[in-house]
Design a protein around this motif. Structure first.
Motif, mmCIF file in Angstrom:
data_model
loop_
_atom_site.group_PDB
_atom_site.id
_atom_site.type_symbol
_atom_site.label_atom_id
_atom_site.label_comp_id
_atom_site.label_asym_id
_atom_site.label_seq_id
_atom_site.Cartn_x
_atom_site.Cartn_y
_atom_site.Cartn_z
ATOM 1 N N MET A 263 -28.073 -42.988 13.614
ATOM 2 C CA MET A 263 -27.775 -42.546 14.812
ATOM 3 C C MET A 263 -28.072 -43.525 16.001
ATOM 4 N N LYS A 264 -28.807 -44.655 15.426
ATOM 5 C CA LYS A 264 -29.148 -45.592 16.590
ATOM 6 C C LYS A 264 -27.851 -46.545 16.888
ATOM 7 N N ASN A 265 -27.176 -46.927 15.926
ATOM 8 C CA ASN A 265 -26.207 -48.226 16.080
ATOM 9 C C ASN A 265 -25.083 -47.824 15.410
ATOM 10 N N GLY A 266 -25.169 -46.594 14.540
ATOM 11 C CA GLY A 266 -23.935 -46.351 13.743
ATOM 12 C C GLY A 266 -23.629 -46.818 12.354
ATOM 13 N N GLY A 267 -23.280 -45.869 11.451
ATOM 14 C CA GLY A 267 -23.136 -46.122 10.240
ATOM 15 C C GLY A 267 -23.819 -45.056 9.160
ATOM 16 N N VAL A 268 -23.077 -45.118 7.927
ATOM 17 C CA VAL A 268 -23.637 -43.950 6.976
ATOM 18 C C VAL A 268 -24.100 -44.738 5.734
ATOM 19 N N GLY A 269 -25.494 -44.376 5.192
ATOM 20 C CA GLY A 269 -25.510 -45.067 3.808
ATOM 21 C C GLY A 269 -25.417 -43.908 2.737
ATOM 22 N N PHE A 270 -25.097 -44.298 1.611
ATOM 23 C CA PHE A 270 -24.662 -43.025 0.316
ATOM 24 C C PHE A 270 -25.863 -43.181 -0.290
ATOM 25 N N ARG A 271 -26.706 -41.943 -0.711
ATOM 26 C CA ARG A 271 -27.761 -41.617 -1.349
ATOM 27 C C ARG A 271 -27.982 -40.282 -1.678
ATOM 28 N N ASN A 272 -28.008 -39.941 -2.979
ATOM 29 C CA ASN A 272 -28.354 -38.521 -3.250
ATOM 30 C C ASN A 272 -29.954 -38.534 -3.353
ATOM 31 N N HIS A 273 -30.466 -37.708 -2.417
ATOM 32 C CA HIS A 273 -31.962 -38.202 -2.006
ATOM 33 C C HIS A 273 -32.943 -37.727 -3.240
ATOM 34 N N SER A 274 -33.680 -38.602 -3.362
ATOM 35 C CA SER A 274 -34.917 -38.484 -4.629
ATOM 36 C C SER A 274 -36.062 -39.082 -3.866
ATOM 37 N N ALA A 275 -37.340 -38.825 -4.409
ATOM 38 C CA ALA A 275 -38.468 -39.283 -3.983
ATOM 39 C C ALA A 275 -39.507 -39.340 -5.379
ATOM 40 N N PRO A 276 -40.642 -40.171 -5.140
ATOM 41 C CA PRO A 276 -41.708 -40.144 -6.340
ATOM 42 C C PRO A 276 -42.203 -39.196 -6.021
ATOM 43 N N PRO A 277 -43.231 -38.867 -6.976
ATOM 44 C CA PRO A 277 -44.232 -37.767 -7.067
ATOM 45 C C PRO A 277 -44.727 -37.514 -5.531
ATOM 46 N N TRP A 278 -45.086 -36.097 -5.326
ATOM 47 C CA TRP A 278 -45.607 -35.852 -3.952
ATOM 48 C C TRP A 278 -46.910 -36.128 -3.983
ATOM 49 N N THR A 279 -47.856 -36.784 -2.898
ATOM 50 C CA THR A 279 -49.033 -36.852 -2.982
ATOM 51 C C THR A 279 -49.449 -36.384 -1.417
ATOM 52 N N PRO A 280 -50.971 -36.224 -1.161
ATOM 53 C CA PRO A 280 -51.222 -35.562 -0.068
ATOM 54 C C PRO A 280 -51.027 -36.554 1.313
ATOM 55 N N TYR A 281 -50.803 -37.893 0.913
ATOM 56 C CA TYR A 281 -50.969 -38.901 2.186
ATOM 57 C C TYR A 281 -49.477 -39.439 2.172
ATOM 58 N N GLY A 282 -48.720 -39.264 1.204
ATOM 59 C CA GLY A 282 -47.496 -39.749 1.185
ATOM 60 C C GLY A 282 -47.173 -41.207 0.253
ATOM 61 N N SER A 283 -45.967 -41.647 0.532
ATOM 62 C CA SER A 283 -45.591 -42.843 -0.368
ATOM 63 C C SER A 283 -44.627 -43.537 0.634
ATOM 64 N N THR A 284 -44.306 -44.626 0.131
ATOM 65 C CA THR A 284 -43.308 -45.592 1.109
ATOM 66 C C THR A 284 -42.857 -46.580 -0.074
#
Length: 848
Positions: A263-284
């Motif tokens: 919603m800054k410039n316009g566009g949609v990216g396709f992804r069925n959202h998933s994530a790595p194992p949850w940790t207290p401080y997160g991941s990237t």
């Protein structure tokens, strides 16, 4: 703003503690000498008698404090003192001050931060994360939802690569079809072909068959038993559109069920959202995602619609405007009269000429408007020697009325809205009896050259470049939409508020000619997962265009081709393919970073009623284009989409007002509206957790592969703002200089313990006093005979035993001199006697 203890950081508290310690460190050295003076007793003559060694200790205490500097006493004097001594002694004070400042300021720079670990973790399992927002519970579950595809314009036709059996023919009476069987299913080999290119990408990249409608239903086309129905009358899935929520006020990257929304410039990216194992401080981590994004260009027509707010309720029209004028801001006067109206040639994927096409439409719009209002003349096509623009009845700033008796016949302008229309010249509707073939008794303009709405429609056709009834699906016939954008009004008579519509105030609406198209591309998206173990904990930190090291590494795109069917009958399939050879599927192929998507702007609105097939990847983007250029008051009665004009939403209105001040900002408005519509229309079903189905629980976990992205897990670390370290760095630098100087003089033999002890003895006040009183006997004269053992002791202890215990009396004498006395001192002055005589003399003078 009040600051409470709850607002303080650890660094703030550390600084406060250090400040308190610094205060104590300053106060105690100042207070203890005062206490020492309090315990010393002066005799009635003002003299003080203590042992010689006590004078050394007292001198050390007093002169080692800050009092000599504050009182400017002898030991703080700079007169008659070598500059080296002054500099070094002053450095001690400066160093102490800097140290105190550093002790307070340095801790303020400390803070704790959640940062990336230095190591990437490979082969991490990803799990599905549910969207707890309205997009999550507004997206229905789907299990093995099949695709359906039906092609037709006026009559059904066989889709490319379809199992349908339809015969079509055309004669002078129309188009006809004989349907033997109609099959809506998309063959698996077609699906495989347009997914074959994914073998050369990361697992996170989607294909056209990973794009599904956010809403869907099952339909039967006809209940006539004699009719030939698709799939032998069995229900089949169709796409629907139901608005869930608008994200227009958000100026950020969003993640919603199945999509990354820019919603800054316009566009949609396709992804069925998933994530790595949850940790207290997160991941990237980062992923490649298929994005479909709009691309718009706008050209200022240099025309404005100007109006005023009625002073009284009885004035103006129902929309609250009066005295509507079309103002020449150079769009008529400075029009390039030599510009050719011939269509722009060589439009292709690599050279789409978007700005040129928007300019061509603006030129046609302005030229026809001039002819309509008899500002100039067109060329007489029946006279080869005639020419256009032989006269010009306008100048910059000239205004042309657009209303009849202040009654506006068109709804293209309002006090608090933006309007977007696919019609060029729409502001002239209803101003003569020919433009819309109306029977008007009092036209505003005579329209002497019979300009019609069909003439203005040429601007849209030439701009969009695609003539659907006669164009076939190929890479150069990509979907595009054109039209006029009537910007948000801006007040022009004062610097008053732009959102308060005072009676009698004057406003101006800019007019832009715009083109909009859509392209597919691969983008590199960086995610951060922190907080809740659902989609609310997933954030997008960066979206960048993917960088390719060479031409061969760029995506290889394929577009479905058909020798028999035109774009009016079908939208081609498109996607990443592995090679040009995909069996019996006919393809156009290109290797490039992005692909302008094939098709044409159908003019069909998004509707909650739904379409007739379920293959949104070939339709949603062009349907969204059509809806963008229908944004007007009430959205032309389409209740399926929200109000984007700003009439009902002050936040949207203000954002549009800021953006519509320029052509670039206006193009961004189009991109954002398209993105908002698309985010409600479709959803991505490919995810790293290994499923292609929407709405599964977090228990679904992927098996890591070589294509699974590496992850950095976040850790809590202490960090520092280095600006707060400046005092400490200065102290450190001075310490280093002093250390180097100390080392230098030590190596030179000018600094050692023996010499230091000598100077300490030389500056000991008690030794100086006993030396003054007893002369050369100061080391040997004692109250009793010395013994050999005493002589063998250290110099300080020997001196204390021999002379240091002798009482010494010191008092202030005349002319800033000291009067010193001691028992059996050969050089002593009759101190007490002189003082007594002085006191008697003063008493005598007083009696006289």
């Amino acid at each position: 703003m009040a600051v409470t203890f709850g607002d303080l950081r650890v660094a703030d508290v550390s600084g406060m503690i250090a400040a308190a310690i610094a205060v104590v460190q300053i106060f105690i050295p100042l207070a203890l000498p005062l206490v020492l003076l309090g315990v010393l007793r002066d005799e009635h003559t003002g003299a003080t008698t203590v042992s010689a060694v006590s004078w050394s200790v007292i001198g050390r205490s007093l002169h080692g404090s800050r009092w000599p500097t504050l009182l400017a006493s002898d030991s703080a004097s700079i007169r008659g003192v070598p500059w080296q001594v002054v500099f070094i002694t002053r450095m001690k004070t400066i160093f102490a001050l800097l140290t105190a400042i550093a002790a307070v300021v340095t801790p303020l720079g400390l803070y704790q931060a959640i940062v990336e670990d230095n190591e990437w973790t490979e082969n991490v399992s990803f799990h599905y994360i549910k969207d707890p927002s309205e997009f999550g519970w507004g997206t229905p579950l789907r299990v093995n939802l099949p695709w359906s595809r039906l092609c037709e314009s006026f009559v059904p036709v066989k889709c490319p690569n379809s199992f349908s059996n339809i015969t079509n023919w055309h004669n002078e009476t129309g188009d006809y079809a004989r349907i033997y069987s109609e099959d809506s299913h998309v063959p698996q080999y077609v699906i495989d072909a347009f997914q074959s290119g994914l073998d050369n990408t990361e697992d996170s990249v989607s294909s056209i068959f990973d794009i599904q409608s956010r809403s869907y239903s099952w339909e039967l086309i006809d209940d006539d038993p004699e009719a030939t129905m698709p799939d032998n009358g069995q229900p089949y899935p169709v796409s629907k559109f139901r608005m869930i929520s608008s994200n227009i006020p958000a100026d950020e990257y969003l993640v919603v069920e199945g999509l990354v929304v820019d919603m800054k410039n316009g566009g949609v990216g396709f992804r069925n959202h998933s994530a790595p194992p949850w940790t207290p401080y997160g991941s990237t981590w980062s992923e490649d995602l298929l994005f479909i994004e709009p691309e718009s260009r706008c050209v200022d027509t240099n025309l404005t619609l100007d109006f005023s707010r009625p002073k009284h309720a009885s004035e103006g029209d129902s929309s609250g405007v009066a005295h509507v004028m079309l103002t020449d801001r150079g769009g008529f006067t400075n029009l390039d009269q030599s510009y050719s109206r011939h269509p722009i040639k060589n439009i292709s994927q690599r050279e789409p000429h978007l700005w040129d096409r928007a300019y061509e439409a603006a030129w046609i719009n302005n030229a026809l408007s001039m002819v309509f209002m008899n500002v100039t003349n067109p060329r007489n096509t029946t006279d080869a020697g005639s020419s256009a623009f032989t006269y010009l009845n306008s100048h910059v700033g000239k205004q042309f009325p657009l209303s009849r008796n202040d009654t506006l016949d068109t709804r293209r302008v309002g006090p608090n809205a933006i309007f977007i229309s696919s019609k060029y010249g729409g502001y002239l509707e209803g101003l003569d009896w020919k433009f819309e073939e109306l029977n008007l008794s009092n036209p505003v303009y005579e329209n002497p050259f019979n300009v019609s709405s069909r003439n203005f429609s040429d601007a849209g056709y030439l701009c969009s470049h695609t003539d659907a009834p006669v164009d076939f699906g190929n890479p150069n016939n990509f979907a595009a939409a054109c039209g006029l954008v009537y910007g948000v009004p801006r007040r022009i008579d004062s610097n008053s508020s732009q959102i308060v519509f005072e009676p009698g105030s004057n406003w101006s609406v800019p007019l832009y000619s715009c083109i909009m198209t859509v392209k597919a591309t691969i983008k590199r998206v960086t995610f951060r997962f922190n907080g809740s173990d659902d989609l609310s904990g997933l954030k997008v930190t960066e979206i960048n265009n993917k960088v390719y090291p060479n031409e061969e590494s760029k995506p290889f795109w394929g577009i479905e081709s058909s020798d028999n069917e035109m774009l009016y009958d079908f939208n081609p399939l498109w996607g990443l393919v592995s090679s040009p050879d995909q069996g019996n599927i006919s393809l156009y192929t290109l290797r490039q970073e992005s692909l302008y998507l094939p098709g044409f702007e159908s003019g069909l609105e998004f509707s909650s009623i739904g379409g007739q097939e379920n293959l949104p990847g070939i339709h949603f983007y062009s349907d969204a284009l059509a809806n963008v250029f229908m944004i007007s008051d009430g959205n032309w009665g389409n209740t399926a989409i929200p109000d984007y004009t700003g009439i009902k939403n002050q936040g949207i209105y203000r954002r549009w007002q800021k953006l519509s001040g320029t052509a670039e900002g206006t193009a961004k408005i189009l991109n954002l509206i398209w993105t908002d519509l698309s985010s409600n229309a479709v959803v991505g079903t490919r995810g790293l957790h290994g499923t292609r189905l929407q709405g599964y629980s977090s228990s679904i976990v992927s098996e890591p592969s070589s294509k699974t992205p590496a992850v950095k897990f976040m850790q809590r670390r202490v960090r520092y703002h280095w600006a707060y370290a400046i005092p400490a760095l200065i102290v450190l630098a001075l310490t280093a200089v002093i250390a180097l100087a100390t080392l230098f003089f030590t190596l030179m033999g000018r600094v050692n313990v023996t010499r230091l002890r000598q100077y300490l003895n030389k500056t000991s006040q008690g030794r100086i006093l006993t030396t003054y009183l007893y002369g050369p006997r100061s080391e040997t004269v004692a109250r009793g005979p010395p013994t050999p053992q005493k002589r063998k002791r250290g110099a300080t202890r020997r001196w204390v035993e021999n002379m240091g215990r002798n009482p010494v009396t010191v008092a202030e004498g005349e002319n800033d001199l000291l009067v010193i006395d001691g028992p059996r001192a050969a050089q002593a002055r009759p101190l007490l006697e002189e003082n007594q005589q002085k006191g008697a003399a003063m008493s005598h003078d007083h009696e006289d």
